[in-house]
Structure formats: structure tokens, C-alpha cells
Design a protein around this motif. Structure first.
Motif, short mmCIF file in Angstrom:
data_model
loop_
_atom_site.label_atom_id
_atom_site.label_comp_id
_atom_site.label_asym_id
_atom_site.label_seq_id
_atom_site.Cartn_x
_atom_site.Cartn_y
_atom_site.Cartn_z
N GLY A 29 0.81 -1.22 0.00
CA GLY A 29 0.00 0.00 0.00
C GLY A 29 0.84 1.26 0.00
N ILE A 30 1.93 1.26 0.76
CA ILE A 30 2.80 2.43 0.83
C ILE A 30 3.46 2.71 -0.52
CG2 ILE A 30 4.95 3.29 1.85
CD1 ILE A 30 4.12 1.86 4.45
N HIS A 31 3.81 1.64 -1.22
CA HIS A 31 4.60 1.80 -2.45
C HIS A 31 3.75 1.87 -3.72
CE1 HIS A 31 7.76 0.50 0.33
NE2 HIS A 31 8.61 1.11 -0.51
N ILE A 32 2.41 1.76 -3.60
CA ILE A 32 1.57 1.87 -4.80
C ILE A 32 1.75 3.21 -5.52
CG2 ILE A 32 -0.84 2.18 -5.52
CD1 ILE A 32 -1.58 -0.21 -3.85
N LYS A 50 4.53 19.96 -13.38
CA LYS A 50 4.61 19.60 -11.96
C LYS A 50 3.23 19.41 -11.35
CE LYS A 50 9.00 21.90 -10.98
NZ LYS A 50 9.68 22.95 -10.18
N SER A 51 2.30 20.26 -11.74
CA SER A 51 0.94 20.16 -11.17
C SER A 51 0.28 18.85 -11.56
CB SER A 51 0.09 21.34 -11.63
OG SER A 51 0.02 21.35 -13.07
N THR A 52 0.50 18.46 -12.82
CA THR A 52 -0.08 17.18 -13.28
C THR A 52 0.52 16.02 -12.50
OG1 THR A 52 -0.35 18.11 -15.51
CG2 THR A 52 -0.47 15.71 -15.28
N LEU A 53 1.83 16.06 -12.31
CA LEU A 53 2.51 15.00 -11.57
C LEU A 53 2.02 14.93 -10.12
CD1 LEU A 53 4.69 12.84 -11.88
CD2 LEU A 53 6.37 14.53 -11.11
N ILE A 54 1.78 16.11 -9.53
CA ILE A 54 1.29 16.14 -8.14
C ILE A 54 -0.12 15.56 -8.06
CG2 ILE A 54 0.56 17.67 -6.26
CD1 ILE A 54 2.87 19.53 -7.08
N ILE A 55 -0.97 15.91 -9.04
CA ILE A 55 -2.34 15.40 -9.03
C ILE A 55 -2.36 13.88 -9.18
CG2 ILE A 55 -4.50 15.35 -10.34
CD1 ILE A 55 -4.00 18.32 -11.00
N ILE A 56 -1.53 13.38 -10.10
CA ILE A 56 -1.45 11.93 -10.29
C ILE A 56 -0.98 11.24 -9.01
CG2 ILE A 56 -0.26 10.10 -11.54
CD1 ILE A 56 -0.20 11.99 -13.98
N THR A 57 0.02 11.86 -8.37
CA THR A 57 0.55 11.28 -7.12
C THR A 57 -0.52 11.24 -6.03
OG1 THR A 57 2.75 12.13 -7.66
CG2 THR A 57 2.36 11.49 -5.37
N LEU A 58 -1.30 12.34 -5.90
CA LEU A 58 -2.36 12.38 -4.89
C LEU A 58 -3.43 11.34 -5.16
CD1 LEU A 58 -2.81 16.25 -4.45
CD2 LEU A 58 -1.85 14.63 -2.80
N ILE A 59 -3.81 11.20 -6.43
CA ILE A 59 -4.84 10.21 -6.78
C ILE A 59 -4.36 8.81 -6.43
CG2 ILE A 59 -6.07 9.13 -8.70
CD1 ILE A 59 -6.15 11.90 -10.04
N ALA A 64 -4.33 4.05 -3.04
CA ALA A 64 -3.52 3.11 -2.24
C ALA A 64 -4.01 3.05 -0.80
CB ALA A 64 -2.06 3.52 -2.30
N THR A 65 -4.31 4.24 -0.24
CA THR A 65 -4.76 4.30 1.16
C THR A 65 -6.09 3.58 1.32
OG1 THR A 65 -3.66 6.43 1.48
CG2 THR A 65 -5.37 5.82 3.07
N ALA A 66 -7.05 3.86 0.41
CA ALA A 66 -8.36 3.22 0.50
C ALA A 66 -8.25 1.70 0.33
CB ALA A 66 -9.29 3.81 -0.57
N SER A 67 -7.44 1.29 -0.62
CA SER A 67 -7.28 -0.16 -0.86
C SER A 67 -6.63 -0.85 0.34
CB SER A 67 -6.42 -0.38 -2.12
OG SER A 67 -7.02 0.21 -3.24
N THR A 68 -5.61 -0.21 0.89
CA THR A 68 -4.91 -0.80 2.04
C THR A 68 -5.83 -0.93 3.24
OG1 THR A 68 -2.82 0.14 1.26
CG2 THR A 68 -2.92 -0.58 3.57
N LEU A 69 -6.59 0.14 3.52
CA LEU A 69 -7.51 0.10 4.67
C LEU A 69 -8.59 -0.96 4.46
CD1 LEU A 69 -7.97 3.91 5.41
CD2 LEU A 69 -6.65 2.23 6.73
N PHE A 70 -9.08 -1.08 3.25
CA PHE A 70 -10.11 -2.08 2.96
C PHE A 70 -9.56 -3.49 3.18
CE2 PHE A 70 -12.00 -5.09 -0.06
CZ PHE A 70 -13.33 -5.02 0.33
#
Length: 344
Positions: A29-32, A50-59, A64-70
Motif C-alpha cells: 500500500g505504501i509503495h503503490i 509539476k501540477s499534473t505529476l502532483i495530481i497523479i501522485t495524490l490520486i 492506495a490508502t483506500a485499498s490498504t484500509l479495505f
């Protein structure tokens, strides 16, 4: 059982460790996000702002967080099932059906819960059967006593035979009740009672005094063979006293009238050994194998027809083992007496 837990259990290197399953899912999950960005960059030649890269990273991070918690939430479901199984049995006496084939820590936990609840339920049913049997056996003689008393009231005359029958039946019932109370004491002794220093000589002498009236009815002599040195032990005095009382009562019960019972107390391999020896009925090798079981069929009547429930020795052995000691029995055969050795 949760599909996630079941699938992870199928992975060979995760099979035997529940904590490793958690760490593995957390690591993935951390490395997704990092893995996703690397794959995205390798799959496209276009330069990214840079903004596009940041948005992709956040998504990717949110996914990853939702999948890991599930997945982690699904992974703890075996613990929830185990908790619910205990609650259902405590509140509704509903037997669980937990799986017992998993090999990790939670799998072992479920296996232990399943086995122990089944054993506890079996013990409760056995105790209910014993209680029902005792209730029936105690009720019948009391009805006989009531009937004999009615006869005496009608006749209004002295009738020695009837009085003797009343005495015999009452004595038998008192012995049954005493043994029942003794068994109940064994079951309800507080296991957390603090052990204290006990003078074994005084304890054994006190117990002998308590059974002397019983021995005198059969004209049985109780001999004391105690060591010269002090016999102090850190133990539970109440529990030990009950066991010694049971052994002495058995020795008297199975001794012939005008016989003798020997009680010895000696040091033994940095411990103490209490022996209760009689010269009565004894037992065969076949009976010796069943002597400490909880089967009522093992019980035998005493030399004067004294009744027995066949449960005292089993309870005595369990009690002594809980105290870290041992209880052994020996006999050279039928009518050759018996020796019970209590090592604490």
C-alpha cells in the motif's frame, strides 16, 4: 471466513505468520503511488507539468490508502469472528464453527477457541448428567424415609426393625451428601487463592482427627508415621486438606473392619510425600487404568456396603496437578490393599 485472509493464507511465505500478512499489505500500500508513477512515466514520452505529476501522485496515494484500509479491515475479520463466537456461546450457549486448518497465529487462536468451547460444553453437559443422577439417587431414599416415618406414626409403637432401617438409609444419604459437597468444593475452589506456608504435620493430623469418627464405626486404627524434621511447604492448605480427607475416607471405606490405615509423611526428592496405605479391597491392573477417570462406573462399594460416586480420585488428581504435585496409586491386586502417594 474473509476471502482476503483466505487468499493471503494461500501464499506460501505468508502462510504461518499473521503479522507478516499485515506488514506485506502495508508495504504494498505504501509503495503503490511510487510504483504507479514509475509505470506512468515509463509508458509515456510526453513531458509532464509539476501540477499534473502532483495530481497523479495524490490520486494514486488516495487509491492506495483506500485499498490498504479495505484489505486490512478484511484481514481482521477472523478476530471479529472469534470474538463473536465467544459472545454467542456466553450469551446463548451457541456452539461455534470456527475453521481449524489455518496455521498462523490467528488460525491457532481460532483452533483453541473452537476446541476449548467444545470441551467446556461437553463438561457442562456431563455435570448436568451427574446432577440429574444425584438428584434422582438422593430423592428415592428420602421418600423411603418418609414412608417409614408414616408407618411409625400409624403404629404408635416401638418397632426396632423400622428404626434400624431409617438409621441405615439416613446414614447412607448423609455419606452421599458429604461426597457431593466434597465434589462441589473441588469444582469451586478459587484457583487464585494465594499459596501460604503450611505445616504439613499439623494439616495431616487435623485431617486424621476429622475422619476418626468414621474409622471408629469400623473399629479401624489409623497409624501415623511422620518424619522427625519439620515439614513446611508453600501450598494451598484448603485444597490439600480436601485431597487428604478424600484419600483417608477412601482408605477407611475400602478397609475391612478392625483393620488399620497407615498415614506416612516423609521428605521426597526436595519435596514431601504423603502416603495413605490400607489393607483392604485393593484393585486389579485393569481397574488401575480407570482409577483416576471421571467415570461413575469405576466406583465400588466399601467393605460395609458404603456407596461411592467414583469421582473423588479424579477430582483429587486434577486438584493436586493444578498445585504442581502428583497423585499416584499402587496395589498388589484384589484384596491386597492399596497405597496412594501424594507428592507436593
Amino acid at each position: 471466513m474473509a476471502k482476503v485472509y483466505n487468499k493471503l493464507h494461500a501464499v506460501k511465505f505468508l502462510k504461518k505468520s499473521y503479522s507478516l500478512k499485515f506488514l506485506f499489505i502495508s508495504f504494498i500500500g505504501i509503495h503503490i503511488p511510487l510504483i504507479g508513477i514509475i509505470i506512468f512515466l515509463l509508458s509515456t514520452d510526453a513531458g509532464l507539468e509539476k501540477s499534473t505529476l502532483i495530481i497523479i501522485t495524490l490520486i494514486l496515494t488516495l487509491v492506495a490508502t483506500a485499498s490498504t484500509l479495505f484489505i486490512l479491515n478484511s484481514l481482521i475479520k477472523p478476530l471479529i469472528y472469534s470474538k463473536n463466537a465467544l459472545q454467542d456461546y456466553i450469551s446463548e450457549k451457541k456452539l461455534p464453527n470456527l475453521p481449524t486448518h489455518y496455521k498462523d497465529e490467528v488460525g491457532v487462536l481460532m483452533q483453541l477457541i473452537q476446541q476449548n468451547i467444545l470441551q467446556l460444553d461437553s463438561l457442562l453437559k456431563e455435570n448436568q448428567e451427574i446432577t440429574a443422577l444425584l438428584s434422582h439417587n438422593l430423592r428415592a431414599p428420602l421418600l423411603q424415609i418418609k414412608g417409614l416415618c408414616n408407618v411409625l406414626e400409624i403404629q404408635k409403637t416401638e418397632n426396632k426393625d423400622i428404626v434400624d432401617k431409617i438409621d441405615d438409609i439416613t446414614s447412607t444419604q448423609l455419606k452421599n451428601i458429604d461426597e457431593l459437597l466434597l465434589n462441589l468444593k473441588y469444582h469451586h475452589i478459587d484457583d487464585e487463592t494465594e499459596n501460604k506456608a503450611v505445616d504439613l504435620k499439623k494439616l495431616v493430623k487435623k485431617t486424621i482427627e476429622e475422619v476418626k469418627a468414621e474409622a471408629s464405626k469400623k473399629d479401624i486404627k489409623i497409624e501415623e508415621h511422620f518424619c522427625a524434621e519439620d515439614a513446611i511447604n508453600l501450598t494451598n492448605e484448603h485444597k490439600l486438606g480436601l485431597v487428604i480427607q478424600n484419600l483417608l475416607s477412601n482408605a477407611i471405606k475400602f478397609s475391612y473392619p478392625k483393620g488399620n490405615v497407615i498415614v506416612a509423611l516423609q521428605p521426597y526428592q526436595n519435596k514431601f510425600k504423603i502416603e495413605v496405605k490400607d489393607h483392604g479391597l485393593g484393585f486389579t491392573p485393569d481397574l488401575a487404568k480407570k482409577l483416576f477417570t471421571n467415570s461413575a462406573s469405576v466406583g465400588r462399594r466399601g467393605t460395609n456396603g458404603e456407596p461411592t460416586m467414583g469421582l473423588g480420585l479424579n477430582l483429587s488428581k486434577k486438584t493436586i496437578e493444578q498445585m504442581g504435585g502428583k497423585l499416584k496409586a499402587h496395589s498388589d491386586g484384589e484384596n491386597k490393599g492399596a497405597t496412594f502417594s501424594l507428592i507436593i
